[in-house]
Design an enzyme around this catalytic site. Structure first.
Site, PDB file in Angstrom:
ATOM      1  CD  GLU A   1      36.760   7.372  -6.646  1.00 52.54           C
ATOM      2  OE1 GLU A   1      36.625   7.187  -7.865  1.00 52.54           O
ATOM      3  OE2 GLU A   1      37.769   7.904  -6.159  1.00 52.54           O
TER       4      GLU A   1
ATOM      5  CD  GLU B   1      41.032   5.191  -4.349  1.00 52.41           C
ATOM      6  OE1 GLU B   1      41.288   5.842  -5.380  1.00 52.41           O
ATOM      7  OE2 GLU B   1      40.204   4.270  -4.316  1.00 52.41           O
TER       8      GLU B   1
END
Ligand code: BGP
Length: 468
Positions: free
Chosen positions: A165, A369
Site C-alpha cells: 500500500e 487483503e
C-alpha cells in the site's frame, strides 16, 4: 453481465490469509531487532501499542499449525526490515534472519506457500533519522535489503510483494503512522518520497528477476473502484481524477514505467512534481511485475470539487476519502452499508475493481487483503460467532468467481487476517482474524489462540475449492 454458468476457481488457487510483521509479531526489540518508524510513532490514545501485538514471534509454530488446520494453501506475511538490518542497512542480524528461516521452513513443512511482503509500513527508524524516503540513499538501502532477502530465502520463497500500500502511505500516512514530510512544499516532499519508493520498487523487481529467475514479484497497492456521486459529468470527472491519483499513478508506473498523465498534471498544479534523476525512468520502464497483488476493502465515491477548503473532509483513513482541493471531494454512497468503523461494504465493487485492473494491465491478479474489522464477542462457552465476517467474505468470494467468469485471471485470495492482530490505528479490539487471540487492548492475558466460527467456514470452503 448475468452469467448462466459460473467458472470454477482454478485448480491450484491460493486460498490464503494475510498478516504483517509489525501488527502480528510483537517482540519489537527482541533478538537484535532495531526500531522502525512504527515503534517510534506516538500511539493513538485509547489503543494498544505494537510492542507485543499477537506475539506471533514466540507462537509462530503453534500459529502455522493452526493455519494448516485452517487449510491455508498460502500465507502472506511481511518481513520486518529491522529484524534483518536493525539500522536499515549495514550489519545483518543473524537472529532476525533465523526467525524467518524458521517461519518459512515451518510453512513449507505444512505445504503452505509463503508469499512475502518485503516492506509493510515499517521503515527502519535509523533510515528515517537520515531523511527516510526523502533521502535517495533509502532507495539503495531498500535495494540492498531486497537482494539480501532474495539470497537468503529465494530457494524457498517463489512469490514476492514489493511494498504494501504505497498509495496509502502517501495519501493516508497520517492515519497509518508513517508520514513524515518537511520543507517549504510538503506536497513536493511527499511525492519525492513517492518517486523514490517507485524507483526502489523497480530496482527490487529487476533484482528479483536477475537473482531468482523462477520467482515472481509484483506491487501490492490498495485499489478501489471510484464511483462518481451522480451521473453529472463533473462528478464523473472527479472520479476519474481520484482514480488516477489514488490507483493508476501506482500501477501505471509499476507496469508501464511511466507517470500517469492526470496524476502528473495534479502534481504540476501544486508545483510538486518530483525531481527525476537521469536514468530513473529507464529503470522504471525496464522493471516488469509478473502479477498485480492488491488489497481491497471497499470502493470510494467522490463528487466534483467545490474549489475550496470544503473539498477536504476532516478525517480519513485508508478507506475514507479525504478530498483534494480543486480535484475531488469525498462523498458517501447511499447504496452501501457500513461496518462498525465507517468503511462502506461493497462486494459488487470488488468485481468492478478486479475487472478494471485486469482490463487495464492484463496481468494475473492476487488479492492480498480483504476482510471485516469488527468487535468480536466471546460467548460464555468460548465460541465466537462471527457470522458478519463470514457473510462479508462469502459475498466477496462470490464476486471473485463472477470476475473469473468475466475472464479475469485471479490466482489467489488472502483475506485480512489469518489471526487477530493490531489494527493500523484502531487497536486490537478491531479484530479481523479467523483465529482469536485472547488479549485486550491493555491486558495481555494469556494470548491463547482459539478458532472462530469463520475458521470452520473458511476451512470447509477451501476444501471445496470455493464451490458451493
Ligand atoms: C490495510 C493495511 C493493513 C491492515 C488493513 C486494515 O490498509 O495494509 O496493514 O491493517 O488495512 O486496516 P486497519 O488495521 O486500519 O483496520
Amino acid at each position: 453481465m448475468l452469467h448462466k454458468t459460473l467458472k470454477d476457481f482454478p485448480k491450484n488457487f491460493f486460498w490464503g490469509a494475510s498478516t504483517s510483521a509489525y501488527q502480528v509479531e510483537g517482540a519489537w526489540d527482541k533478538d537484535g531487532k532495531g526500531p522502525s518508524v512504527i515503534d517510534i510513532a506516538p500511539v493513538v490514545p485509547g489503543t494498544t501499542d505494537f510492542k507485543v501485538t499477537s506475539d506471533h514471534y514466540h507462537h509462530y509454530k503453534e500459529d502455522v499449525k493452526l493455519f494448516a488446520e485452517l487449510g491455508l494453501k498460502a500465507y502472506r506475511f511481511s518481513i520486518a526490515w529491522t529484524r534483518i538490518f536493525p539500522h536499515g542497512t549495514g550489519e545483518i542480524n543473524p537472529l532476525g534472519v533465523a526467525f524467518y528461516n524458521n517461519l518459512i521452513n515451518e510453512l513449507k513443512a505444512h505445504n503452505i506457500e509463503p508469499i512475502v511482503t518485503i516492506y509493510h509500513f515499517d521503515l527502519p527508524y535509523a533510515l528515517q533519522q537520515k531523511g527516510g524516503w526523502s533521502n535517495r540513499a533509502t532507495v539503495d538501502a531498500f535495494a540492498f535489503y531486497c537482494e539480501t532477502l532474495f539470497e537468503l530465502y529465494g530457494d524457498r520463497v517463489k512469490y514476492w510483494l514489493t511494498i504494501n500500500e504505497q498509495n496509502m502511505m502517501i495519501l493516508h500516512g497520517d492515519a497509518i503512522g508513517t508520514k513524515s514530510v518537511s520543507g517549504e512544499n510538503p506536497v513536493k516532499d511527499l511525492y519525492q518520497q513517492n518517486h523514490h519508493m517507485l524507483l526502489a520498487q523497480a530496482k527490487a523487481m529487476k533484482a528479483c528477476h536477475e537473482i531468482l529467475p523462477h520467482a515472481k514479484i509484483g506491487p501490492a497497492p490498495n485499489i478501489s473502484a471510484i464511483y462518481p456521486a451522480s451521473s453529472k459529468p463533473e462528478d464523473v470527472l472527479a472520479a476519474s481524477n481520484c482514480s488516477s491519483i489514488r490507483n493508476w499513478l501506482y500501477l501505471d508506473m509499476a507496469v508501464y514505467g511511466r507517470y500517469n498523465n492526470i496524476a502528473w498534471s495534479f502534481l504540476e498544479e501544486r508545483n510538486a512534481t518530483p525531481d527525476i534523476e537521469e536514468g530513473d525512468m529507464e529503470i522504471m520502464a525496464s522493471a516488469k511485475p509478473d502479477f498485480i497483488a492488491f488489497n481491497y476493502y471497499s470502493t470510494q465515491t467522490v463528487a466534483a470539487s467545490a474549489g475550496d477548503a470544503s473539498d477536504v473532509g476532516s478525517t480519513g483513513d485508508q478507506q475514507i476519502v479525504v478530498g483534494e482541493i480543486g480535484v475531488y471531494k469525498g462523498a458517501s454512497n447511499p447504496n452501501l452499508g457500513k461496518n462498525d468503523f465507517g468503511w462502506e461494504i461493497d462486494p459488487v465493487g470488488f468485481r468492478n475493481t478486479l475487472r478494471e485492473i485486469y482490463e487495464r494491465y492484463a496481468l494475473p491478479l492476487i488479492v492480498t487483503e480483504n476482510g471485516l474489522g469488527a468487535f468480536d464477542k466471546v460467548e460464555a462457552d468460548g465460541s465466537i460467532n462471527d457470522d458478519y465476517r463470514i457473510n462479508y467474505l462469502q459475498a466477496h468470494i462470490d464476486q471473485i468467481q463472477l470476475a473469473i467468469t468475466d475472464g479475469v485471471e485471479v490466482f489467489g485470495f488472502c483475506p485480512w487476517s489469518a489471526i487477530d492482530l493490531v489494527s493500523t490505528h484502531q487497536g486490537c479490539s478491531k479484530r479481523y482474524g479467523f483465529i482469536h487471540v485472547n488479549r485486550d487492548e491493555f491486558d495481555l492475558k494469556d494470548m491463547k489462540r482459539s478458532k472462530k466460527k469463520s475458521f470452520f467456514w473458511y476451512n470447509a470452503l477451501i476444501a471445496k475449492n470455493g464451490a458451493k
